[in-house]
Design a protein around this motif. Structure first.
Motif, PDB file in Angstrom:
ATOM      1  N   LYS A 250      88.356 -52.538  95.458  1.00 21.15           N
ATOM      2  CA  LYS A 250      88.702 -53.666  96.318  1.00 21.15           C
ATOM      3  C   LYS A 250      87.953 -54.910  95.842  1.00 21.15           C
ATOM      4  N   PRO A 251      88.354 -55.476  94.703  1.00 20.99           N
ATOM      5  CA  PRO A 251      87.676 -56.692  94.240  1.00 20.99           C
ATOM      6  C   PRO A 251      87.740 -57.782  95.314  1.00 20.99           C
ATOM      7  N   GLY A 252      86.623 -58.454  95.546  1.00 22.82           N
ATOM      8  CA  GLY A 252      86.599 -59.486  96.572  1.00 22.82           C
ATOM      9  C   GLY A 252      86.444 -58.963  97.972  1.00 22.82           C
ATOM     10  N   LEU A 253      86.031 -57.702  98.129  1.00 22.74           N
ATOM     11  CA  LEU A 253      85.909 -57.091  99.450  1.00 22.74           C
ATOM     12  C   LEU A 253      85.032 -57.923 100.378  1.00 22.74           C
ATOM     13  N   ALA A 254      83.932 -58.436  99.864  1.00 23.69           N
ATOM     14  CA  ALA A 254      82.995 -59.202 100.694  1.00 23.69           C
ATOM     15  C   ALA A 254      83.423 -60.655 100.875  1.00 23.69           C
ATOM     16  N   GLN A 255      84.447 -61.074 100.135  1.00 25.37           N
ATOM     17  CA  GLN A 255      84.932 -62.460 100.242  1.00 25.37           C
ATOM     18  C   GLN A 255      86.308 -62.529 100.887  1.00 25.37           C
TER      19      GLN A 255
ATOM     20  N   ALA B  10      87.796 -63.829 106.875  1.00 19.21           N
ATOM     21  CA  ALA B  10      86.509 -64.182 107.488  1.00 19.21           C
ATOM     22  C   ALA B  10      86.450 -65.676 107.799  1.00 19.21           C
ATOM     23  N   LYS B  11      87.233 -66.469 107.103  1.00 20.40           N
ATOM     24  CA  LYS B  11      87.269 -67.915 107.335  1.00 20.40           C
ATOM     25  C   LYS B  11      88.347 -68.315 108.336  1.00 20.40           C
ATOM     26  N   THR B  12      89.432 -67.553 108.387  1.00 21.06           N
ATOM     27  CA  THR B  12      90.557 -67.919 109.259  1.00 21.06           C
ATOM     28  C   THR B  12      90.566 -67.148 110.568  1.00 21.06           C
ATOM     29  N   GLY B  13      90.007 -65.928 110.550  1.00 20.96           N
ATOM     30  CA  GLY B  13      90.043 -65.077 111.724  1.00 20.96           C
ATOM     31  C   GLY B  13      91.303 -64.243 111.786  1.00 20.96           C
ATOM     32  N   MET B  14      91.295 -63.214 112.604  1.00 20.72           N
ATOM     33  CA  MET B  14      92.435 -62.326 112.734  1.00 20.72           C
ATOM     34  C   MET B  14      93.001 -62.369 114.144  1.00 20.72           C
ATOM     35  N   LYS B  15      94.253 -61.951 114.259  1.00 23.08           N
ATOM     36  CA  LYS B  15      94.941 -61.918 115.549  1.00 23.08           C
ATOM     37  C   LYS B  15      95.127 -60.463 115.977  1.00 23.08           C
TER      38      LYS B  15
ATOM     39  N   GLY C 274      80.316 -46.392 115.580  1.00 20.77           N
ATOM     40  CA  GLY C 274      80.420 -47.081 114.301  1.00 20.77           C
ATOM     41  C   GLY C 274      79.083 -47.234 113.591  1.00 20.77           C
ATOM     42  N   ILE C 275      79.068 -46.961 112.300  1.00 23.42           N
ATOM     43  CA  ILE C 275      77.859 -47.136 111.502  1.00 23.42           C
ATOM     44  C   ILE C 275      77.565 -48.622 111.326  1.00 23.42           C
ATOM     45  N   THR C 276      78.596 -49.418 111.074  1.00 22.53           N
ATOM     46  CA  THR C 276      78.399 -50.861 110.978  1.00 22.53           C
ATOM     47  C   THR C 276      77.959 -51.425 112.320  1.00 22.53           C
ATOM     48  N   ARG C 277      78.490 -50.872 113.405  1.00 27.10           N
ATOM     49  CA  ARG C 277      78.104 -51.295 114.753  1.00 27.10           C
ATOM     50  C   ARG C 277      76.598 -51.192 114.958  1.00 27.10           C
ATOM     51  N   VAL C 278      76.026 -50.057 114.560  1.00 27.04           N
ATOM     52  CA  VAL C 278      74.591 -49.836 114.729  1.00 27.04           C
ATOM     53  C   VAL C 278      73.792 -50.945 114.040  1.00 27.04           C
ATOM     54  N   ALA C 279      74.146 -51.216 112.786  1.00 29.96           N
ATOM     55  CA  ALA C 279      73.404 -52.214 112.014  1.00 29.96           C
ATOM     56  C   ALA C 279      73.584 -53.611 112.594  1.00 29.96           C
ATOM     57  N   VAL C 280      74.812 -53.966 112.948  1.00 28.42           N
ATOM     58  CA  VAL C 280      75.082 -55.309 113.453  1.00 28.42           C
ATOM     59  C   VAL C 280      74.352 -55.563 114.767  1.00 28.42           C
ATOM     60  N   LEU C 281      74.357 -54.596 115.665  1.00 27.31           N
ATOM     61  CA  LEU C 281      73.655 -54.792 116.933  1.00 27.31           C
ATOM     62  C   LEU C 281      72.149 -54.894 116.718  1.00 27.31           C
ATOM     63  N   ARG C 282      71.625 -54.157 115.765  1.00 29.16           N
ATOM     64  CA  ARG C 282      70.197 -54.271 115.455  1.00 29.16           C
ATOM     65  C   ARG C 282      69.876 -55.666 114.910  1.00 29.16           C
ATOM     66  N   PHE C 283      70.717 -56.141 113.995  1.00 30.98           N
ATOM     67  CA  PHE C 283      70.483 -57.472 113.437  1.00 30.98           C
ATOM     68  C   PHE C 283      70.634 -58.558 114.502  1.00 30.98           C
TER      69      PHE C 283
ATOM     70  N   LEU D   7      76.362 -63.470 112.074  1.00 34.58           N
ATOM     71  CA  LEU D   7      76.202 -62.022 112.002  1.00 34.58           C
ATOM     72  C   LEU D   7      76.774 -61.453 110.703  1.00 34.58           C
ATOM     73  N   ARG D   8      77.893 -61.985 110.262  1.00 34.76           N
ATOM     74  CA  ARG D   8      78.481 -61.524 109.000  1.00 34.76           C
ATOM     75  C   ARG D   8      77.539 -61.843 107.838  1.00 34.76           C
ATOM     76  N   GLU D   9      76.986 -63.036 107.849  1.00 34.04           N
ATOM     77  CA  GLU D   9      76.071 -63.450 106.789  1.00 34.04           C
ATOM     78  C   GLU D   9      74.830 -62.554 106.764  1.00 34.04           C
ATOM     79  N   ILE D  10      74.241 -62.333 107.940  1.00 30.76           N
ATOM     80  CA  ILE D  10      73.050 -61.487 108.023  1.00 30.76           C
ATOM     81  C   ILE D  10      73.370 -60.071 107.562  1.00 30.76           C
ATOM     82  N   TYR D  11      74.491 -59.530 108.052  1.00 32.72           N
ATOM     83  CA  TYR D  11      74.848 -58.154 107.719  1.00 32.72           C
ATOM     84  C   TYR D  11      74.997 -57.977 106.210  1.00 32.72           C
ATOM     85  N   LEU D  12      75.763 -58.840 105.565  1.00 35.67           N
ATOM     86  CA  LEU D  12      75.996 -58.697 104.132  1.00 35.67           C
ATOM     87  C   LEU D  12      74.705 -58.856 103.340  1.00 35.67           C
ATOM     88  N   ASP D  13      73.875 -59.804 103.721  1.00 35.11           N
ATOM     89  CA  ASP D  13      72.600 -59.997 103.019  1.00 35.11           C
ATOM     90  C   ASP D  13      71.699 -58.783 103.156  1.00 35.11           C
TER      91      ASP D  13
END
Length: 284
Positions: free
Chosen positions: A119-124, A128-133, A206-215, A271-277
């Motif tokens: 998935k080239p560009g997965l993190a980009q 993330a800039k437009t949002g989803m519906k 969710g595994i991502t959930r755990v990390a995001v809530l901690r951050f 939160l997205r910025e913190i998570y990815l970093d």
């Protein structure tokens, strides 16, 4: 070129990979799975996924055919063999093959399969800039949603309902309250408070959930783990989802109504910025 996949101890070209037609994963959806992201050629939160995998297996009284160290080695070898810089590794373990019978076989030999998705560009992801519906749909899944099983028919139908409505995903609703998305955990933001459903059998842990809530807590944001309604979501300042493949992704519209300004909000972006970093630093 064909991918190299892993099936029951062997690394094979995908065109040569086979499992039995009597496999209980095929006949009964009697299996569990995990998806681990790869960024910069490294695994994101592998330990969390391995721990949840074992929990799912234990809940279904299913044997694990590999140790955590062996599983890590398989993941890393698939990354190497398929030259994955950004992408996903899908893992599935089923109870194994046996003549068709609702009762479990006495001593089944589990089936284990892993494959990669580049998935080239997965993190980009531009979303993330437009949002989803999203749209809201009735949650019609079985009661043990905390077990990450391969029973994904209704979430798949939910994705198609969203697509038919011109949306990107569906948030499932039970007793008037949002449970989660079809393949992600759901959140709303009101002021500086992040609200997401508490852990239980109603949602995937969710595994991502755990990390995001901690951050979020480390960043001095308030977190409330409780059910929220569709009306609360539509009246929120922001909304977002988390998953292993989308990380933190803003939600800007629900059932045709804008959420907040109708654009991604600053809490979600931060939160997205913190998570990815943080996760890139911790990747193995």
């Amino acid at each position: 070129m064909a991918r190299t996949v892993y099936v029951n101890g062997e690394y094979l070209p995908e065109t040569e990979a086979k499992v039995s037609i009597f496999d209980r994963g095929f006949l009964f959806a009697d299996g569990v799975y995990e998806v681990t992201s790869v960024l910069d050629g490294k695994l994101i939160d592998f330990a969390g996924h391995a721990k949840r995998l074992q929990r799912s297996l234990d809940e279904l009284q299913m044997a694990n055919p590999v140790t955590e160290d062996e599983l890590l080695g398989i993941h890393r070898e698939l990354v190497r063999l398929n030259d994955i810089d950004e992408g996903l590794i899908y893992l599935q373990i089923t109870r194994g093959a046996a003549d068709r019978d609702f009762a479990f076989p006495k001593d089944p030999v589990p089936t284990i399969v892993l494959f990669t998705q580049a998935k080239p560009g997965l993190a980009q992801n531009p979303m993330a800039k437009t949002g989803m519906k999203v749209i809201s749909i009735e949650d019609q899944r079985w009661g043990r949603r905390d077990i990450k099983t391969v029973q994904l028919l209704y979430p798949s139908l939910g994705k198609m309902m969203a697509k038919a409505a011109g949306a990107d995903d569906a948030w499932m609703v039970e007793d008037g309250h949002v449970t989660e998305g079809t393949s992600n955990n759901a959140y709303i933001v009101k002021g500086n408070t992040i609200i997401t459903r508490h852990l239980g059998t109603e949602i995937l842990h969710g595994i991502t959930r755990v990390a995001v809530l901690r951050f979020a807590r480390e960043a001095q944001m308030t977190v409330e783990e409780r059910p929220f309604t569709v009306d609360e979501a539509k009246a929120a300042d922001e909304a977002f989802i988390t998953s292993a493949s989308s990380f933190v992704m803003p939600v800007v519209e629900m059932d045709g109504a804008p959420i907040g300004t109708g654009k991604p909000g600053h809490v979600t972006a931060r939160l997205r910025e913190i998570y990815l970093d943080e996760m890139r630093r911790a990747a193995i």
